[in-house]
Motif scaffolding. Structure first.
Motif, mmCIF file in Angstrom:
data_model
loop_
_atom_site.group_PDB
_atom_site.id
_atom_site.type_symbol
_atom_site.label_atom_id
_atom_site.label_comp_id
_atom_site.label_asym_id
_atom_site.label_seq_id
_atom_site.Cartn_x
_atom_site.Cartn_y
_atom_site.Cartn_z
ATOM 1 N N LYS A 7 80.988 28.140 14.391
ATOM 2 C CA LYS A 7 82.017 28.299 15.363
ATOM 3 C C LYS A 7 83.252 29.042 14.522
ATOM 4 O O LYS A 7 83.099 29.101 13.134
ATOM 5 C CB LYS A 7 82.374 27.562 16.364
ATOM 6 C CG LYS A 7 82.962 26.240 15.627
ATOM 7 C CD LYS A 7 83.494 25.292 16.530
ATOM 8 C CE LYS A 7 82.545 23.947 16.786
ATOM 9 N NZ LYS A 7 83.509 23.007 17.316
ATOM 10 N N GLY A 8 83.983 29.599 15.186
ATOM 11 C CA GLY A 8 85.224 29.803 14.429
ATOM 12 C C GLY A 8 85.151 31.149 13.484
ATOM 13 O O GLY A 8 84.581 32.002 13.701
ATOM 14 N N ILE A 9 85.960 30.697 12.411
ATOM 15 C CA ILE A 9 85.851 31.506 11.295
ATOM 16 C C ILE A 9 84.616 31.575 10.710
ATOM 17 O O ILE A 9 84.071 32.779 10.159
ATOM 18 C CB ILE A 9 86.992 31.198 10.147
ATOM 19 C CG1 ILE A 9 88.420 31.465 10.882
ATOM 20 C CG2 ILE A 9 86.805 31.780 8.710
ATOM 21 C CD1 ILE A 9 89.538 30.841 9.917
ATOM 22 N N GLY A 10 83.835 30.429 10.367
ATOM 23 C CA GLY A 10 82.432 30.337 10.042
ATOM 24 C C GLY A 10 81.674 31.141 10.683
ATOM 25 O O GLY A 10 80.694 31.995 9.919
ATOM 26 N N ARG A 11 81.698 31.344 12.018
ATOM 27 C CA ARG A 11 80.765 32.081 12.949
ATOM 28 C C ARG A 11 81.092 33.512 12.656
ATOM 29 O O ARG A 11 80.222 34.493 12.379
ATOM 30 C CB ARG A 11 80.894 31.710 14.390
ATOM 31 C CG ARG A 11 80.065 32.829 15.158
ATOM 32 C CD ARG A 11 80.421 32.686 16.891
ATOM 33 N NE ARG A 11 79.800 31.624 17.025
ATOM 34 C CZ ARG A 11 79.490 31.053 18.325
ATOM 35 N NH1 ARG A 11 80.177 31.955 19.349
ATOM 36 N NH2 ARG A 11 78.870 30.029 18.750
ATOM 37 N N ALA A 12 82.076 33.936 12.253
ATOM 38 C CA ALA A 12 82.648 35.355 12.185
ATOM 39 C C ALA A 12 82.028 35.745 10.811
ATOM 40 O O ALA A 12 81.523 37.007 10.526
ATOM 41 C CB ALA A 12 84.039 35.716 12.135
ATOM 42 N N VAL A 13 82.270 35.080 9.760
ATOM 43 C CA VAL A 13 81.763 35.033 8.644
ATOM 44 C C VAL A 13 80.219 35.192 8.662
ATOM 45 O O VAL A 13 79.547 36.232 7.900
ATOM 46 C CB VAL A 13 82.130 34.060 7.222
ATOM 47 C CG1 VAL A 13 81.461 34.424 6.069
ATOM 48 C CG2 VAL A 13 83.573 34.003 7.291
ATOM 49 N N ALA A 14 79.488 34.428 9.303
ATOM 50 C CA ALA A 14 77.923 34.485 9.466
ATOM 51 C C ALA A 14 77.639 35.672 9.909
ATOM 52 O O ALA A 14 76.597 36.458 9.550
ATOM 53 C CB ALA A 14 77.701 33.462 10.214
ATOM 54 N N LEU A 15 78.387 36.129 10.990
ATOM 55 C CA LEU A 15 77.699 37.499 11.550
ATOM 56 C C LEU A 15 78.032 38.701 10.985
ATOM 57 O O LEU A 15 77.565 39.882 11.035
ATOM 58 C CB LEU A 15 78.410 37.511 13.398
ATOM 59 C CG LEU A 15 78.116 36.380 13.911
ATOM 60 C CD1 LEU A 15 78.713 36.768 15.497
ATOM 61 C CD2 LEU A 15 76.494 36.297 13.957
ATOM 62 N N LYS A 16 79.286 38.567 10.134
ATOM 63 C CA LYS A 16 79.565 39.807 9.265
ATOM 64 C C LYS A 16 78.437 39.918 8.348
ATOM 65 O O LYS A 16 77.745 40.851 7.828
ATOM 66 C CB LYS A 16 80.742 39.490 8.456
ATOM 67 C CG LYS A 16 81.211 40.508 7.567
ATOM 68 C CD LYS A 16 82.141 41.540 8.415
ATOM 69 C CE LYS A 16 82.252 42.508 7.539
ATOM 70 N NZ LYS A 16 82.217 44.011 8.257
ATOM 71 N N PHE A 17 77.950 38.791 7.743
ATOM 72 C CA PHE A 17 76.615 38.909 6.781
ATOM 73 C C PHE A 17 75.684 39.212 7.336
ATOM 74 O O PHE A 17 74.484 39.719 6.910
ATOM 75 C CB PHE A 17 76.533 37.432 6.135
ATOM 76 C CG PHE A 17 77.431 37.108 4.751
ATOM 77 C CD1 PHE A 17 77.509 37.885 3.610
ATOM 78 C CD2 PHE A 17 78.197 35.920 5.132
ATOM 79 C CE1 PHE A 17 78.483 37.700 2.724
ATOM 80 C CE2 PHE A 17 79.118 35.793 3.892
ATOM 81 C CZ PHE A 17 79.331 36.711 2.716
ATOM 82 N N ALA A 18 75.477 38.818 8.717
ATOM 83 C CA ALA A 18 74.132 39.038 9.530
ATOM 84 C C ALA A 18 73.906 40.584 9.507
ATOM 85 O O ALA A 18 72.601 41.005 9.730
ATOM 86 C CB ALA A 18 74.313 38.298 10.948
ATOM 87 N N ARG A 19 74.912 41.282 9.757
ATOM 88 C CA ARG A 19 74.540 42.716 9.743
ATOM 89 C C ARG A 19 73.916 43.395 8.640
ATOM 90 O O ARG A 19 73.673 44.492 8.862
ATOM 91 C CB ARG A 19 76.197 43.483 10.079
ATOM 92 C CG ARG A 19 76.543 42.929 11.530
ATOM 93 C CD ARG A 19 77.909 43.878 12.070
ATOM 94 N NE ARG A 19 78.386 43.319 13.237
ATOM 95 C CZ ARG A 19 79.327 42.350 13.341
ATOM 96 N NH1 ARG A 19 79.709 41.533 12.281
ATOM 97 N NH2 ARG A 19 79.514 41.884 14.199
ATOM 98 N N GLU A 20 74.072 42.565 7.590
ATOM 99 C CA GLU A 20 73.476 43.075 6.373
ATOM 100 C C GLU A 20 71.880 42.232 6.026
ATOM 101 O O GLU A 20 71.560 42.351 5.087
ATOM 102 C CB GLU A 20 74.349 43.013 5.115
ATOM 103 C CG GLU A 20 75.654 43.701 5.441
ATOM 104 C CD GLU A 20 75.905 45.051 5.360
ATOM 105 O OE1 GLU A 20 74.933 45.598 4.592
ATOM 106 O OE2 GLU A 20 76.728 45.403 6.146
ATOM 107 N N ASN A 21 71.498 41.952 7.051
ATOM 108 C CA ASN A 21 70.279 41.126 7.151
ATOM 109 C C ASN A 21 70.153 39.994 5.992
ATOM 110 O O ASN A 21 69.039 39.612 5.494
ATOM 111 C CB ASN A 21 69.148 41.980 6.609
ATOM 112 C CG ASN A 21 68.888 43.335 7.655
ATOM 113 O OD1 ASN A 21 69.145 43.274 8.726
ATOM 114 N ND2 ASN A 21 68.704 44.357 6.996
ATOM 115 N N ALA A 22 71.255 39.543 5.791
ATOM 116 C CA ALA A 22 71.068 38.072 4.796
ATOM 117 C C ALA A 22 70.311 37.035 5.401
ATOM 118 O O ALA A 22 70.283 37.022 6.825
ATOM 119 C CB ALA A 22 72.556 37.799 4.365
ATOM 120 N N ARG A 23 69.902 35.970 4.639
ATOM 121 C CA ARG A 23 69.225 34.941 5.088
ATOM 122 C C ARG A 23 70.436 33.925 5.130
ATOM 123 O O ARG A 23 71.019 33.628 4.183
ATOM 124 C CB ARG A 23 68.211 34.489 4.421
ATOM 125 C CG ARG A 23 66.991 35.441 4.527
ATOM 126 C CD ARG A 23 65.787 34.795 3.932
ATOM 127 N NE ARG A 23 65.833 35.454 2.626
ATOM 128 C CZ ARG A 23 65.109 34.927 1.403
ATOM 129 N NH1 ARG A 23 64.283 33.972 1.543
ATOM 130 N NH2 ARG A 23 65.038 35.644 0.271
#
Ligand code: NAP
Length: 246
Positions: free
Chosen positions: A13-29
């Motif tokens: 959640k919070g900042i960690g979720r935003a970081v995750a979704l930023k990486f997710a847009r680039e198909n990271a695992r």
């Protein structure tokens, strides 16, 4: 970031979720580490990441436990073969004035906010050194630089992260690993939800850009530090705080 493996602590959640979704847009695992027995938040983040095309798994691990963190990273290495990015973001507060602060308040915050950074970085540093490549971003806080009444434990943990970051940056640089910190100011998340309107107003008065930070503001800086564009930057702290501290 395509196909790179990123471990994000406090990724539910919070900042960690935003970081995750930023990486997710680039198909990271993505490996999203969290601690609450309620898996709803981490499940939501993983589902949102999957919608964006990333593989994401939630892992319930107490990052303050050295043994549990070691097991987590062994498992990640076994299953993914490498870790390209570590974002040490998990954190808690136990705010109170020093004269009322208990040993438990102190120990809990130092363990989750600072020892966790040692635990996770220690577990990942050898694999990254073998890879001769890696990015580590530690989430500190403006409070680690300027202090805050009622947050002696939190400020100490966040200042500790800055010393740790610079030392490990020096150790890891010869192997192509960068280690940096991002220091958010006042960001709208569950961590700050509970503050009184009076405290929020007082923070607002200190922010020249005139708004509270969003988790995405922080995620942008973290993501950039992990990109090729930032390959010559290590041991630094990026302050993302609307001008609260210059
Ligand atoms: P948040 O919304 O409260 O999220 C905290 C995250 O840390 C959650 O994912 C939580 O997972 C995880 N976590 C807590 N204890 C854990 C443990 N023992 N083991 C594993 N994970 C644990 O907080 P946030 O505002 O996004 O803060 C993220 C980071 O930014 C923190 O390090 C915080 O100190 C820093 N920061 C925040 C602000 C701000 O204004 N919000 C400002 C400066 C710095 P569970 O919920 O599953 O336990």
């Amino acid at each position: 970031m395509s196909e790179r493996v990123a471990v994000i602590t406090g990724g539910s959640k919070g900042i960690g979720r935003a970081v995750a979704l930023k990486f997710a847009r680039e198909n990271a695992r993505l490996v999203l580490v969290h601690y609450d027995a309620d898996e709803v938040a981490v499940g939501e983040t993983a589902a949102l990441a999957a919608e964006l095309g990333a593989g994401a798994e939630g892992r319930r691990v107490d990052v303050s436990s050295r043994g549990d963190v070691e097991l987590l990273f062994k498992d990640v290495m076994n299953r993914h073969g490498r870790v390209d990015v570590l974002v040490n973001n998990a954190g808690i507060t136990r705010d109170t004035l020093l004269m009322r602060m208990t040993e438990q308040d102190w120990d809990a915050v130092l363990a989750v906010n600072l020892k966790s950074v040692f635990n996770c970085t220690r577990a990942v540093i050898q694999p990254m050194m073998k890879q001769r490549k890696g990015r580590i971003v530690n989430i500190s806080s403006v409070v680690g630089r300027i202090g805050n009444a009622g947050q002696a434990n939190y400020a100490a943990s966040k200042a500790g992260i800055l010393g740790f970051t610079k030392s490990v940056a020096r150790e890891a640089a010869p192997r192509g690993i960068t280690v940096n910190a991002v220091a958010p100011g006042f960001v709208a998340t569950e961590m700050t939800d509970g503050l009184s309107q009076k405290v929020k107003d007082a923070f607002m008065q200190q922010i020249p850009l005139g708004r509270i930070g969003e988790p995405d503001d922080i995620a942008e800086a973290v993501y950039w530090l992990c990109s090729d564009a930032a390959s010559y930057i290590t041991g630094q702290t990026i302050h993302v705080n609307g001008g609260m501290f210059m």
